[in-house]
Design an enzyme around this catalytic site. Structure first.
Site, PDB file in Angstrom:
ATOM      1  N   ASP A   8       4.669   2.272  -8.211  1.00  0.00           N
ATOM      2  CA  ASP A   8       3.910   1.672  -7.131  1.00  0.00           C
ATOM      3  C   ASP A   8       4.385   0.212  -7.057  1.00  0.00           C
ATOM      4  OD1 ASP A   8       1.757   1.159  -5.299  1.00  0.00           O
ATOM      5  OD2 ASP A   8       0.680   0.233  -6.967  1.00  0.00           O
ATOM      6  N   ASP A  10       2.568  -2.796  -5.137  1.00  0.00           N
ATOM      7  CA  ASP A  10       1.487  -3.796  -5.207  1.00  0.00           C
ATOM      8  C   ASP A  10       0.699  -3.650  -6.510  1.00  0.00           C
ATOM      9  OD1 ASP A  10       1.536  -5.072  -2.477  1.00  0.00           O
ATOM     10  OD2 ASP A  10       1.285  -2.997  -1.861  1.00  0.00           O
ATOM     11  N   GLY A  45      -4.598   0.489  -3.639  1.00  0.00           N
ATOM     12  CA  GLY A  45      -3.883   1.742  -3.405  1.00  0.00           C
ATOM     13  C   GLY A  45      -4.351   2.495  -2.176  1.00  0.00           C
ATOM     14  N   ARG A  48      -4.454   0.775   4.812  1.00  0.00           N
ATOM     15  CA  ARG A  48      -5.058  -0.360   5.519  1.00  0.00           C
ATOM     16  C   ARG A  48      -6.353   0.025   6.235  1.00  0.00           C
ATOM     17  NH1 ARG A  48      -1.004  -3.042   9.447  1.00  0.00           N
ATOM     18  NH2 ARG A  48       0.274  -2.772   7.583  1.00  0.00           N
ATOM     19  N   SER A 115       2.325   0.879   1.181  1.00  0.00           N
ATOM     20  CA  SER A 115       2.275  -0.278   2.071  1.00  0.00           C
ATOM     21  C   SER A 115       3.356  -0.254   3.146  1.00  0.00           C
ATOM     22  CB  SER A 115       2.423  -1.559   1.245  1.00  0.00           C
ATOM     23  OG  SER A 115       2.601  -2.668   2.101  1.00  0.00           O
ATOM     24  N   ASN A 117       4.191  -2.930   4.469  1.00  0.00           N
ATOM     25  CA  ASN A 117       4.836  -4.229   4.276  1.00  0.00           C
ATOM     26  C   ASN A 117       5.795  -4.230   3.085  1.00  0.00           C
ATOM     27  OD1 ASN A 117       3.485  -5.987   6.322  1.00  0.00           O
ATOM     28  ND2 ASN A 117       1.646  -5.317   5.222  1.00  0.00           N
ATOM     29  N   ASP A 169      -1.406   1.086 -10.582  1.00  0.00           N
ATOM     30  CA  ASP A 169      -2.522   0.205 -10.956  1.00  0.00           C
ATOM     31  C   ASP A 169      -3.820   0.604 -10.266  1.00  0.00           C
ATOM     32  OD1 ASP A 169      -1.695  -0.642  -8.348  1.00  0.00           O
ATOM     33  OD2 ASP A 169      -2.811  -2.507  -8.648  1.00  0.00           O
TER      34      ASP A 169
HETATM   35  C1  G6P Z   1      -1.076  -0.668  -1.211  1.00  0.00           C
HETATM   36  C2  G6P Z   1      -2.145  -1.661  -1.657  1.00  0.00           C
HETATM   37  C3  G6P Z   1      -3.365  -1.557  -0.761  1.00  0.00           C
HETATM   38  C4  G6P Z   1      -2.976  -1.655   0.696  1.00  0.00           C
HETATM   39  C5  G6P Z   1      -1.992  -0.544   1.050  1.00  0.00           C
HETATM   40  C6  G6P Z   1      -1.518  -0.611   2.480  1.00  0.00           C
HETATM   41  O1  G6P Z   1      -1.473   0.604  -1.590  1.00  0.00           O
HETATM   42  O2  G6P Z   1      -2.540  -1.422  -2.981  1.00  0.00           O
HETATM   43  O3  G6P Z   1      -4.241  -2.612  -1.113  1.00  0.00           O
HETATM   44  O4  G6P Z   1      -4.106  -1.551   1.534  1.00  0.00           O
HETATM   45  O5  G6P Z   1      -0.848  -0.692   0.195  1.00  0.00           O
HETATM   46  O6  G6P Z   1      -0.800  -1.803   2.660  1.00  0.00           O
HETATM   47  P1  G6P Z   1      -0.334  -2.381   4.053  1.00  0.00           P
HETATM   48  O7  G6P Z   1       0.617  -3.466   3.652  1.00  0.00           O
HETATM   49  O8  G6P Z   1       0.349  -1.274   4.789  1.00  0.00           O
HETATM   50  O9  G6P Z   1      -1.554  -2.863   4.763  1.00  0.00           O
HETATM   51 MG    MG Z   2      -0.964  -0.738  -6.386  1.00  0.00          MG
END
Ligand code: G6P
Ligand code: MG
Length: 215
Positions: A8, A10, A45, A48, A115, A117, A169
């Site tokens: 993972d 983030d 995890g 969004r 994510s 991003n 995590d």
């Molecule tokens: C990861 C993070 C989450 C987040 C998700 C989507 O899983 O742990 O906290 O909401 O990614 O991320 P994004 O960048 O697409 O909003």
């Molecule tokens: Mg994570």
């Protein structure tokens, strides 16, 4: 036999969990309620939109889907101001050494992040050379705890799920790994990640020898 490790992003490779938290907290403040670090555990995890739903549930706020789109977008813009300023030294302790150690033992290394991003972070921190494959939130239909992101990673590496170890995590990510038939190492506290096969505080506590204990 362990042939691949899937990470993972983030909270495992980079410390972006705090940026997500700051951005969600700012949104809650705007909406007129408190959002604590404990509340934030529930968002780790989680995609969004699902995160926004949890946040609104905590605040007892009901909104139209149009308004929700707008707020999720605003949170993301705020979050991006942080990640666009990230520096290579924001890799979490031990991450780079462990990934390189895995490669030296011919273990394949993949990223499985929910994510959208993720690639921005990969570019900012120049992470691409550390990974054999990267699957991010733009390539999956189902968010964790669905195992899709990890199954796609395993498939791209041509490795059976049973020969993969996931590093996560978030409770939702541990669940995704287990549902996918993979082994899982939790990064964080055993209270939250108790279902994982092993829990360590961070990747600085990991090495090849410890990984082999999972066999
Ligand atoms: C990861 C993070 C989450 C987040 C998700 C989507 O899983 O742990 O906290 O909401 O990614 O991320 P994004 O960048 O697409 O909003
Ligand atoms: Mg994570």
């Amino acid at each position: 036999m362990i042939r691949a490790c899937l990470f993972d992003l983030d909270g495992v490779i980079v410390d972006t969990a705090r940026y997500h938290y700051i951005a969600w907290k700012a949104l809650a403040y705007e909406l007129g309620f408190e959002f604590t670090e404990k509340d934030n555990e529930r968002l780790k995890g989680v995609s969004r939109m699902a995160s926004l739903d949890i946040l609104l549930e905590i605040g007892g706020v009901k909104l139209s889907s149009e308004k929700k789109e707008e707020l999720a977008d605003r949170k993301n813009q705020n979050y991006r101001t942080f990640i666009l300023k990230m520096k290579p030294d924001e890799l979490l302790p031990g991450a780079e050494d462990f990934l390189k150690e895995l490669k030296s033992h011919n273990i394949l290394v993949g990223m499985g992040s929910g994510s959208k991003n993720a690639m921005t972070i990969v570019e900012r921190l120049k992470l691409e050379p550390l990974f054999d494959v990267i699957i991010d939130g733009t390539q999956v239909t189902h968010a964790k705890p669905n195992p899709e992101v990890f199954l796609k990673g395993a498939e791209a590496l041509h490795v059976e799920p049973a020969a993969c170890v996931v590093f996560e995590d978030a409770a939702a990510g541990v669940e995704a790994a287990l549902k996918g038939g993979m082994k899982c190492v939790g990064i964080g506290s055993p209270e939250v990640l108790g279902k994982a096969h092993m829990v360590v505080a961070g990747l600085s506590e990991m090495n090849y020898e410890k990984l082999m204990q999972l066999k």
